[in-house]
Design a protein around this motif. Structure first.
Motif, mmCIF file in Angstrom:
data_model
loop_
_atom_site.group_PDB
_atom_site.id
_atom_site.type_symbol
_atom_site.label_atom_id
_atom_site.label_comp_id
_atom_site.label_asym_id
_atom_site.label_seq_id
_atom_site.Cartn_x
_atom_site.Cartn_y
_atom_site.Cartn_z
ATOM 1 N N LEU A 193 136.163 54.811 97.222
ATOM 2 C CA LEU A 193 136.022 53.358 97.128
ATOM 3 C C LEU A 193 137.105 52.605 97.854
ATOM 4 N N GLN A 194 138.351 52.926 97.583
ATOM 5 C CA GLN A 194 139.420 52.037 98.003
ATOM 6 C C GLN A 194 140.080 52.466 99.302
ATOM 7 N N GLN A 195 139.408 53.171 100.151
ATOM 8 C CA GLN A 195 140.001 53.557 101.417
ATOM 9 C C GLN A 195 139.816 52.448 102.449
ATOM 10 N N ILE A 261 127.158 49.778 94.442
ATOM 11 C CA ILE A 261 127.533 48.528 95.115
ATOM 12 C C ILE A 261 128.365 47.668 94.167
ATOM 13 N N SER A 262 127.988 47.638 92.889
ATOM 14 C CA SER A 262 128.773 46.889 91.899
ATOM 15 C C SER A 262 130.200 47.418 91.826
ATOM 16 N N HIS A 263 130.349 48.733 91.899
ATOM 17 C CA HIS A 263 131.674 49.343 91.858
ATOM 18 C C HIS A 263 132.502 48.881 93.057
ATOM 19 N N ARG A 266 133.512 45.171 92.501
ATOM 20 C CA ARG A 266 134.623 45.041 91.544
ATOM 21 C C ARG A 266 135.946 45.405 92.203
ATOM 22 N N GLY A 267 135.916 46.417 93.041
ATOM 23 C CA GLY A 267 137.140 46.807 93.730
ATOM 24 C C GLY A 267 137.617 45.774 94.731
ATOM 25 N N GLN A 308 128.861 39.704 89.533
ATOM 26 C CA GLN A 308 130.117 40.284 90.011
ATOM 27 C C GLN A 308 130.433 39.829 91.431
ATOM 28 N N ALA A 309 129.408 39.731 92.282
ATOM 29 C CA ALA A 309 129.631 39.285 93.659
ATOM 30 C C ALA A 309 130.137 37.846 93.687
ATOM 31 N N ALA A 310 129.600 37.005 92.792
ATOM 32 C CA ALA A 310 130.050 35.618 92.732
ATOM 33 C C ALA A 310 131.513 35.534 92.321
#
Length: 734
Positions: A193-195, A261-263, A266-267, A308-310
């Motif tokens: 995720l966070q790369q 995609i939600s994950h 959130r990141g 979450q996107a908002a």
């Protein structure tokens, strides 16, 4: 992961003497060049000067979208009938509605895109052909934050290939300075995720890791060959049950895609500015059937994602990777007998053919409609019926443009849970100015304030987990992570890491007899290219010092050493977190390392070790070592590394290698050394050639962050594999 030792930086000189032979086990150290010096008095160029400290737009608008009990503020894009952005609307020309009720606008502004469209990354060196190294981006340096989400749960074997090719083209040609990019698989683990990075090596590794996910909802091609109807009286019932099971499986896969995609979203929440997510998929099925859509798994997952996107200020674009597809039968399809189908004929052929074309057409529309729905409800754009994936990605990213921030004060009922169910509030925007306009904005949000929706972690475990997942290092405690690849004949490949800690950021408690103690947690996790945890270390430590030792540790800090044997080649990422018990402050850092497969016989380099020149009667600066790399102008900076798998001349049994050194600042070269031949000095292992050199730092070098890159050319190797490079960052201090 083997935890080795904690030591003061003041002891690094002796430590290096112990570590370097281990790193270069069984080889002799051979100098490749004399000390080189950057131009003695360079005229400062814009890339070398300190930029004036200005508050960037990203930092001003970190929280562009707010959903609180006092203010609901959303972003929206408006275009005219020709598709051009409308940038001059006034508050009285816009109306915003919540659940169909007009709200009074209290905040209104337009933010223009300042990212620019020109300029990619720096081109390869004309001398060596090596790719220039990236430079570290701080949050205030980021111009665009882009997550390219590859829905391998919904991509066929056929479209995975075209997706990989298009992503490589994006990295090669479309990345801009200031881009922070991640390539993420919906089937991947949390480590993928966070790369977020500006390092093209890391993105190439993510692209190479893209594989067809055989148990997903797409087969070898976007549409599976059709099977003939099941014969017999109960055939229709059997086929209906098969279709129901297939629909259930596809629904679960769709929920998995939306969850992934939600994950990602959130990141992205804590990253600065407005963020872009591009979802690449053959398609997803989401029924847009009003309130009834909420009762489906995919419908509920979609609403959570919209909310979450908002809150994260994320715009989601979608691209249908399957492109234009033929729906007519192929040789792989099994159709009904041409004479009769259930005792009947159709004017245009057997009913099996007609049904096949109809079913495939409906499937195409349903899957593309799902992607379109996802984009529309999150303020994005959907690209469909295009076979040029690379052009589609470019179009979506260039579409970012400017946007309006529109806020209003909500009623108390907006956040009233009522029966306990969190209500989803629909948003819409209307432009009252004369003419025809299109509006892209969020579809809505749940009636939960931001503080409740995303509370700050309070437990030590939660704080550490957040720091591990953050794309930017937590700065409560200043830490610096360095990971170096090496290989020796006895132990194979391994990764040695140095975690430097600035002790001034720790809280020491005073004890009897002048002792001072700082207690802290240390967590280190290594992920492979698939996001899987390869190894991890977690422990609580205490640093206990007094007198001169206390003063020295405050002045110079201390270092953790971690050694990790690597059995499999590939891309790895090490992330480390340190949390102080007394203050609860946290520091974190991450490091990307590529482990080459030396068994293939290809040219490779170890990591670069930096140090200073040792002078008789003088103690070397403890900050100017491999763990910290803080050098003062005028210093001689030494570097050492190992060359693996150099080709040997058949007659002389010697290599023909060329070595070049470059210094970069802000991604631009500021010094390029001469190309020099590698001198062979009777090494014991021709497969592992140790090398070293030095660069004298000019006395007028501008303080700041630099990168040293060493490039090696093997004149005896194949042209495509004759050039390799390695780089490491360092800092020039006043």
């Amino acid at each position: 992961m083997l935890f080795r030792r904690l030591t003061f930086v003041t002891a690094q000189n002796n430590l290096k003497a112990r570590l370097l032979p281990a790193l270069l086990l069984g080889v002799c150290l051979v100098a490749v060049s004399h000390a080189q010096r950057p131009s003695p008095s360079p005229t400062p160029t814009p890339s070398m000067q300190e930029a004036p400290k200005q508050k960037s737009r990203q930092r001003e608008d970190d929280d562009v979208v707010r959903i609180t009990t006092n203010l609901v503020q959303v972003d929206a894009m408006v275009t005219d009938s020709n598709g051009k952005p409308v940038t001059d609307l006034k508050p009285e020309e816009v109306q915003i509605y919540e659940d169909g009720r007009l709200r009074k606008i209290t905040n209104f502004s337009y933010l223009a895109d300042t990212g620019g469209r020109g300029g990619g990354v720096a081109p390869p060196s004309p001398t060596t052909g090596a790719t220039p190294p990236p430079f570290r981006l701080r949050p205030e340096d980021v111009r665009r934050t882009i997550a390219l989400v590859v829905d391998d749960l919904g991509l066929s074997f056929q479209t995975i290939y075209s997706t990989r090719r298009a992503l490589k083209k994006f990295v090669d040609e479309q990345m801009r300075p200031g881009d922070m990019v991640a390539i993420i698989r919906t089937s991947g683990g949390v480590g993928t995720l966070q790369q977020f990075t500006s390092d093209r090596r890391q993105l190439y590794a993510a692209i190479e890791a893209l594989k067809w996910y055989g148990t997903g909802r797409s087969g070898p091609t976007p549409f599976e060959p059709t099977d003939p109807p099941t014969p017999g009286a109960k055939g229709a019932e059997v086929d209906a049950q098969k279709a129901e099971m297939e629909g259930f499986r596809e629904d679960l896969s769709t929920v998995g895609t939306l969850g992934a995609i939600s994950h990602v979203v959130r990141g992205l929440r804590d990253l600065p500015g407005r963020k872009t997510v591009v979802v690449i998929s053959d398609g997803i099925r989401i029924n847009d059937d009003g309130d009834r859509a909420r009762d489906t798994r995919a419908g509920r997952a979609l609403q959570r994602l919209i909310d979450q996107a908002a809150r994260a200020s994320v715009v989601i674009h979608t691209f249908n990777a399957s492109g234009l597809q033929r729906v007519s039968p192929s040789a792989a399809d099994s159709l009904a007998d041409s004479s009769t189908v259930s005792g009947a004929r159709t004017p245009d052929g057997p009913r099996g053919t007609v049904q096949l074309v109809s079913d495939r057409g409906a499937a195409i529309n349903a899957r593309q409609a799902g992607l379109t729905l996802l984009a529309e409800k999150t303020g994005g754009t959907a690209v469909r019926n295009s076979n040029d994936l690379s052009a589609g990605i470019r179009r979506l990213l260039d579409d970012a443009g400017g946007y309006y921030l529109i806020g209003y004060q909500p009623d108390a009922s907006t956040f009233d849970a009522g029966t306990g169910r969190r209500l989803f509030h629909k948003l819409s925007l209307r432009v009252t100015r004369q003419g025809k306009y299109s509006v892209r904005m969020r579809d809505g949000f749940f009636g939960v304030a931001d503080e409740e929706a995303s509370p700050s972690p309070r437990t030590p475990q939660g704080q550490i987990t957040n720091a591990l997942l953050s794309p930017f290092g937590a700065s409560g405690i200043r830490v610096q992570l360095t990971s170096l690849f090496a290989n020796d004949a006895a132990n194979g490949s391994f990764m040695r890491s140095f975690l430097y800690v600035d002790a001034n950021d720790l809280t020491f408690t005073e004890e009897a007899d002048g002792w001072r103690t700082a207690t802290f947690d240390v967590v280190a996790v290594t992920f492979d290219e698939g996001g899987n945890v390869v190894d991890q270390m977690s422990r609580t430590d205490a640093l206990r010092v007094r007198g001169e030792g206390y003063q020295q540790v405050l002045k110079h800090g201390f270092v953790y050493f971690v050694v990790l044997p690597i059995k499999k080649s590939g891309a790895y990422q090490l992330r480390a977190v340190l949390r102080d018990h007394n203050s609860e402050r946290i520091g974190s850092a991450s490091q990307f390392v590529e482990i080459p497969d030396l068994k293939k016989g290809r040219l490779a380099l170890s990591g670069l070790m930096l140090s200073t020149k040792e002078e008789a009667g003088r103690q070397p600066d403890p900050q100017a070592g491999e763990a910290v790399r803080h050098f003062k102008s005028g210093m001689v900076m030494r570097y050492s590394f190992v060359i693996y798998n150099a080709r040997l001349d058949k007659d002389s049994r010697s290599p023909q290698l060329q070595v070049q050194v470059q210094l970069f600042r802000g991604g631009q070269p500021v010094f390029t050394g001469k190309v020099q031949s590698f001198p062979l000095n009777n090494p014991p292992d021709l497969g592992r050639l140790a090398a070293s050199g030095a660069v004298t730092l000019g006395t007028n070098m501008v303080p700041g962050e630099y990168v040293l890159q060493v490039t090696v050319n093997d004149l005896l190797a194949d042209e495509k594999r004759r050039t390799v490079s390695q780089w490491i960052d360092f800092e020039v201090m006043k």
